[in-house]
Scaffold this motif. Structure first.
Motif, PDB file in Angstrom:
ATOM      1  N   THR A 106      33.139  -5.351  37.774  1.00  0.00           N
ATOM      2  CA  THR A 106      33.295  -4.195  38.411  1.00  0.00           C
ATOM      3  C   THR A 106      32.476  -2.861  37.717  1.00  0.00           C
ATOM      4  OG1 THR A 106      35.500  -3.786  37.324  1.00  0.00           O
ATOM      5  CG2 THR A 106      35.481  -4.696  39.561  1.00  0.00           C
ATOM      6  N   GLY A 107      32.688  -3.025  36.091  1.00  0.00           N
ATOM      7  CA  GLY A 107      31.982  -1.917  35.344  1.00  0.00           C
ATOM      8  C   GLY A 107      30.623  -2.217  35.552  1.00  0.00           C
ATOM      9  N   ALA A 108      30.046  -3.415  35.565  1.00  0.00           N
ATOM     10  CA  ALA A 108      28.554  -3.661  35.849  1.00  0.00           C
ATOM     11  C   ALA A 108      28.175  -3.248  37.236  1.00  0.00           C
ATOM     12  CB  ALA A 108      28.318  -5.114  35.882  1.00  0.00           C
ATOM     13  N   PHE A 109      28.974  -3.457  38.186  1.00  0.00           N
ATOM     14  CA  PHE A 109      28.475  -2.852  39.584  1.00  0.00           C
ATOM     15  C   PHE A 109      28.583  -1.402  39.692  1.00  0.00           C
ATOM     16  CE2 PHE A 109      30.216  -1.301  43.668  1.00  0.00           C
ATOM     17  CZ  PHE A 109      29.373  -1.985  44.514  1.00  0.00           C
ATOM     18  N   GLY A 110      29.638  -0.954  39.048  1.00  0.00           N
ATOM     19  CA  GLY A 110      29.514   0.762  39.042  1.00  0.00           C
ATOM     20  C   GLY A 110      28.569   1.194  38.307  1.00  0.00           C
ATOM     21  N   ASP A 111      28.096   0.732  37.248  1.00  0.00           N
ATOM     22  CA  ASP A 111      26.832   1.118  36.390  1.00  0.00           C
ATOM     23  C   ASP A 111      25.549   0.922  37.093  1.00  0.00           C
ATOM     24  OD1 ASP A 111      28.520   1.715  34.252  1.00  0.00           O
ATOM     25  OD2 ASP A 111      28.151  -0.156  33.166  1.00  0.00           O
ATOM     26  N   LEU A 112      25.487  -0.259  37.794  1.00  0.00           N
ATOM     27  CA  LEU A 112      24.565  -0.477  38.561  1.00  0.00           C
ATOM     28  C   LEU A 112      24.402   0.518  39.946  1.00  0.00           C
ATOM     29  CD1 LEU A 112      21.854  -2.263  39.509  1.00  0.00           C
ATOM     30  CD2 LEU A 112      23.449  -3.698  40.996  1.00  0.00           C
ATOM     31  N   LEU A 113      25.266   0.887  40.338  1.00  0.00           N
ATOM     32  CA  LEU A 113      25.388   1.994  41.565  1.00  0.00           C
ATOM     33  C   LEU A 113      25.064   3.354  40.992  1.00  0.00           C
ATOM     34  CD1 LEU A 113      25.950   2.225  44.520  1.00  0.00           C
ATOM     35  CD2 LEU A 113      28.399   3.002  43.696  1.00  0.00           C
ATOM     36  N   LEU A 114      25.684   3.647  39.924  1.00  0.00           N
ATOM     37  CA  LEU A 114      25.311   5.030  39.275  1.00  0.00           C
ATOM     38  C   LEU A 114      23.831   5.006  39.014  1.00  0.00           C
ATOM     39  CD1 LEU A 114      28.406   5.646  37.164  1.00  0.00           C
ATOM     40  CD2 LEU A 114      27.633   6.863  39.226  1.00  0.00           C
ATOM     41  N   VAL A 115      23.424   4.043  38.119  1.00  0.00           N
ATOM     42  CA  VAL A 115      21.923   4.095  37.539  1.00  0.00           C
ATOM     43  C   VAL A 115      21.095   3.990  38.472  1.00  0.00           C
ATOM     44  CG1 VAL A 115      20.360   3.216  35.716  1.00  0.00           C
ATOM     45  CG2 VAL A 115      22.834   3.544  35.227  1.00  0.00           C
ATOM     46  N   GLY A 116      21.249   3.067  39.461  1.00  0.00           N
ATOM     47  CA  GLY A 116      20.303   2.360  40.266  1.00  0.00           C
ATOM     48  C   GLY A 116      20.126   3.414  41.747  1.00  0.00           C
ATOM     49  N   VAL A 117      21.139   3.995  42.111  1.00  0.00           N
ATOM     50  CA  VAL A 117      21.282   4.651  43.634  1.00  0.00           C
ATOM     51  C   VAL A 117      21.677   6.081  43.351  1.00  0.00           C
ATOM     52  CG1 VAL A 117      22.158   4.530  45.773  1.00  0.00           C
ATOM     53  CG2 VAL A 117      21.634   2.424  44.476  1.00  0.00           C
ATOM     54  N   LEU A 118      22.916   6.222  42.844  1.00  0.00           N
ATOM     55  CA  LEU A 118      23.477   7.532  42.840  1.00  0.00           C
ATOM     56  C   LEU A 118      22.887   8.854  42.212  1.00  0.00           C
ATOM     57  CD1 LEU A 118      25.667   9.034  44.341  1.00  0.00           C
ATOM     58  CD2 LEU A 118      27.428   8.452  42.523  1.00  0.00           C
ATOM     59  N   ASN A 119      22.552   8.094  40.874  1.00  0.00           N
ATOM     60  CA  ASN A 119      21.725   9.255  39.855  1.00  0.00           C
ATOM     61  C   ASN A 119      20.449   9.585  40.383  1.00  0.00           C
ATOM     62  OD1 ASN A 119      24.190   9.436  38.364  1.00  0.00           O
ATOM     63  ND2 ASN A 119      23.383   8.030  36.739  1.00  0.00           N
ATOM     64  N   PRO A 120      19.672   8.603  40.871  1.00  0.00           N
ATOM     65  CA  PRO A 120      18.536   9.050  41.246  1.00  0.00           C
ATOM     66  C   PRO A 120      18.401   9.698  42.560  1.00  0.00           C
ATOM     67  CG  PRO A 120      18.295   6.625  40.664  1.00  0.00           C
ATOM     68  CD  PRO A 120      19.862   7.061  40.586  1.00  0.00           C
ATOM     69  N   LEU A 121      19.458   9.718  43.225  1.00  0.00           N
ATOM     70  CA  LEU A 121      19.457  10.614  44.818  1.00  0.00           C
ATOM     71  C   LEU A 121      20.116  11.949  44.235  1.00  0.00           C
ATOM     72  CD1 LEU A 121      19.325  10.726  47.941  1.00  0.00           C
ATOM     73  CD2 LEU A 121      21.537   9.661  48.015  1.00  0.00           C
ATOM     74  N   SER A 122      20.958  12.131  43.576  1.00  0.00           N
ATOM     75  CA  SER A 122      21.427  13.224  42.961  1.00  0.00           C
ATOM     76  C   SER A 122      20.292  14.074  42.241  1.00  0.00           C
ATOM     77  CB  SER A 122      22.515  12.831  41.876  1.00  0.00           C
ATOM     78  OG  SER A 122      22.816  14.304  41.518  1.00  0.00           O
ATOM     79  N   ALA A 123      19.541  13.168  41.273  1.00  0.00           N
ATOM     80  CA  ALA A 123      18.221  13.711  40.900  1.00  0.00           C
ATOM     81  C   ALA A 123      17.294  14.395  41.881  1.00  0.00           C
ATOM     82  CB  ALA A 123      17.764  13.015  39.738  1.00  0.00           C
TER      83      ALA A 123
END
Length: 665
Positions: free
Chosen positions: A416-433
């Protein structure tokens, strides 16, 4: 009427109507060069608008983000926040001297606080045996023995988890808020049902109230009524009253016109028509409105724990803030069972088919006999010294639950931690940026363009103004970060919800299995969805997104399923007779004909995701929700109120864009 076919040599300007009824040249479509029809596709246009947004972001980065390509200037927002903080300072200094409060809000505050205390004291006076007896008996009389057993089990959970007093506080607040909502909402609904002018006037107000996420109600109520039950009661009443008004108006308007005309022809007065015809015939639908009002009140009472409502909501909030999953599960189970019990009892009252049959004399005497029996039980309990549930009789399951949660975390925590990191780094953070790093004026223009594409120029103006307002409120970056979270969660929700809805529409067995699951999920207060999300992902933005997806799935699945099943059987038979495959039947017939329901599913899914993402601030999601909570806790009215207004603006933007597409369907 026959239409002349265009001559082969006729120029486009003089050609007649096409066989489909479209007039060539009326909108320029007929003059479009061959092979460019795809340019008129709204989704292609939307993709082009997003591409412009990405190009603006890339240009800003390449040029080093000069001021004219930067984020929203904060001067206006800082000025507004300072003025609002000044208003809060004035209110604190003049709450006990200004006539506005002395003869207005303070009276309302005292009255509501006294009403909640009075209901709570009545429950205490009944003692726990009296409350259990009266509640179970009332449930049996209205809904039958199965629901009575459910109510009995609910009381047992209150007691055994040691949350009896908190449950009674929550029940008292719900009772007070719902009574006020019904006393005000039903007469307004009757008036809206009988007056077209009033109905037109009240409809936009109800639309606005239903667009607002629950969190946005808290700060204004805290400002006017202070911390405690009065503010919570007003927030709950305002949040819960729209369905009472809307459904009552619908019920009155749907009464058979022939019955009203027949009564009028016999010389009945308007009052007689209302009391003898319209209300009796609309009773079942009005009781559905009562049910919806109660369920919204349950949801809001839990959220109102942030402004001092106490009760079960405060128990959940305190447990989540300490990441104590065991205590959160106990309090969550209590509020879930309360919500389900209230839903089943009020739903049965509206249905009227599960009420036990009694002989006529017993039926008339049942209320008096039940009241006398409950009074006798309460008096007997007081005589033997029984009042509240003894704490020594309570059993805490938080320890084993926490142990199990830790075991689950150790087993799947890495995944779950790896999935969360992937979601943050790969999707959420780029969209927020992308949203925060793109020039603000370009974001506003793209928002307006999306409004124009999906709803026309009025929608474009509303969408652009709503997004612009988030910047003028001084919370641009947090607004864009919240929007990025909403878009990610909404994309997952719609992908899963549409797929499951299609499968349910094509399988009666799956639909039958899903129905009780979706019923139960839609009964749960939104606050409760945060508990399993925290158990799996700890705290942060990921559990907030996970809770948002699960919370928004039921209406999406239902609407897709109902929309596809509602497609004309004749259209389906015609397609099958032409040799269409299952995939062709779905993509060429069912989905296009169910378009209105699908677009409503998109709208509802996105709006529910927004409300839950904002609530995710309680588990570390940050952004606008955090600003609201921080403002509430630190008495920073300016920050909390502007953040709440920004949430409303995002809701207006998302609602208008998705509703605009639906209205053009």
């Amino acid at each position: 009427m026959a239409t002349a076919q265009p001559a082969p040599s006729a120029p486009p300007e003089t050609a007649g109507p096409s066989p489909s009824g479209h007039v060539p040249g009326a909108d320029g479509a007929a003059r479009r060069p061959p092979g460019t029809a795809w340019l008129a596709n709204r989704w292609v246009q939307a993709a082009a608008a997003i591409a412009v947004l990405a190009a603006g972001y890339a240009a800003a980065r390449a040029l080093g983000t000069p001021a004219w390509l930067g984020t929203f200037p904060d001067a206006t927002g800082q000025w507004l926040i300072a003025r609002l903080d000044g208003v809060y300072t004035w209110i604190v200094a003049n709450r006990n001297s200004s006539p506005l409060f002395l003869y207005g809000f303070n009276y309302v505050s005292v009255g509501l606080g006294s009403a909640v205390i009075l209901v709570n004291q009545a429950l205490v006076l009944l003692t726990w045996p009296g409350v259990v007896f009266a509640g179970t008996l009332a449930a049996w009389r209205v809904a039958g023995w199965r629901v009575a057993l459910l109510v009995l089990a609910t009381f047992a959970v209150f007691a055994l988890t040691g949350l009896w007093n908190e449950a009674m506080t929550t029940l008292a607040l719900i009772t007070t808020s719902v009574l006020i909502a019904l006393i005000i909402g039903i007469p307004l609904g009757i008036l809206a049902g009988r007056s077209d002018g009033f109905h037109r006037a009240v409809r936009p107000v109800l639309d606005f109230l239903q667009i607002m996420p629950a969190f946005a109600y808290l700060m204004p109520m805290l400002l006017l009524f202070g911390i405690g039950n009065p503010a919570a009661a007003v927030a709950t009443f305002v949040y819960a009253v729209p369905p009472a008004v809307r459904i009552t108006a619908l019920a009155i308007r749907n009464v058979d016109a022939g019955a009203v005309e027949a009564t009028t022809s016999l010389g009945s007065t308007p009052w007689q028509i209302l009391t003898k015809v319209q209300l009796p015939m609309a009773k079942r639908t009005i009781l559905l409105g009562v049910n919806q009002t109660i369920m919204l009140a349950v949801s809001m009472v839990v959220i109102a724990s942030v402004i001092g409502a106490g009760g079960l909501g405060d128990a959940i909030y305190q447990a989540l803030s300490k990441v104590n999953v065991g205590q959160a599960v106990e309090a969550g189970a209590a509020i879930v069972l309360m919500a389900i019990a209230l839903d089943r009892v009020t739903g049965a009252a509206g249905d009227g088919t599960r009420t036990p049959l009694l002989p006529a004399p017993w039926r008339r005497a049942a209320p008096a006999v039940g009241l006398a029996a409950a009074t006798a039980v309460a008096a007997t309990a007081r005589l033997v010294g029984i009042e509240g549930w003894p704490p020594a009789w309570s059993i805490s399951f938080s320890g084993p639950i926490n142990t199990a949660q830790q075991g689950v975390q150790s087993a799947i925590g890495d995944a779950t931690g790896a999935f969360g990191d992937l979601l943050l780094v790969g999707v959420l953070n780029p969209l927020s940026a992308l949203l925060t790093g793109t020039p603000w004026w370009l974001v506003v223009l793209v928002a307006a363009a999306l409004g124009a594409i999906f709803g026309g120029w009025r929608t474009a103006a509303t969408a652009g103004a709503a997004v612009l307002a988030t910047g003028l409120l001084g919370v641009w970056e947090n607004s864009m970060d919240t929007l990025s979270q909403v878009l990610v969660a909404a994309a997952v929700t719609l992908a899963v919800g549409v797929a499951v809805g299609i499968l349910a529409a094509r399988s009666d067995m799956l639909a039958a299995i899903l129905r009780p699951v979706l019923d139960a999920m839609q009964t749960l207060p939104p606050f409760v969805y945060l508990i399993p999300a925290v158990a799996l992902f700890s705290v942060g933005r990921v559990p907030a997104l996970a809770a948002s997806v699960v919370f928004a799935l039921p209406p999406v699945i239902r609407l897709v399923n109902d929309g596809i099943r509602g497609v004309s059987a004749h259209a389906v038979e015609a397609a099958v007779s032409q040799g269409s495959t299952g995939g062709q039947l779905l993509t060429k017939v069912q989905l296009p004909l169910a378009r209105s329901s699908l677009l409503l599913a998109v709208n509802q899914g996105i709006m529910m995701v927004l409300s839950m993402v904002v609530m995710g601030a309680l588990v570390g999601a940050g952004s606008l929700g955090y600003d609201v909570v921080f403002g509430l806790k630190q008495n920073q009215l300016g920050l909390g109120l502007t953040s709440g207004l920004a949430i409303v603006c995002l809701g207006v933007f998302l609602d208008r864009v998705t509703q605009g597409r639906r209205s053009n369907a």
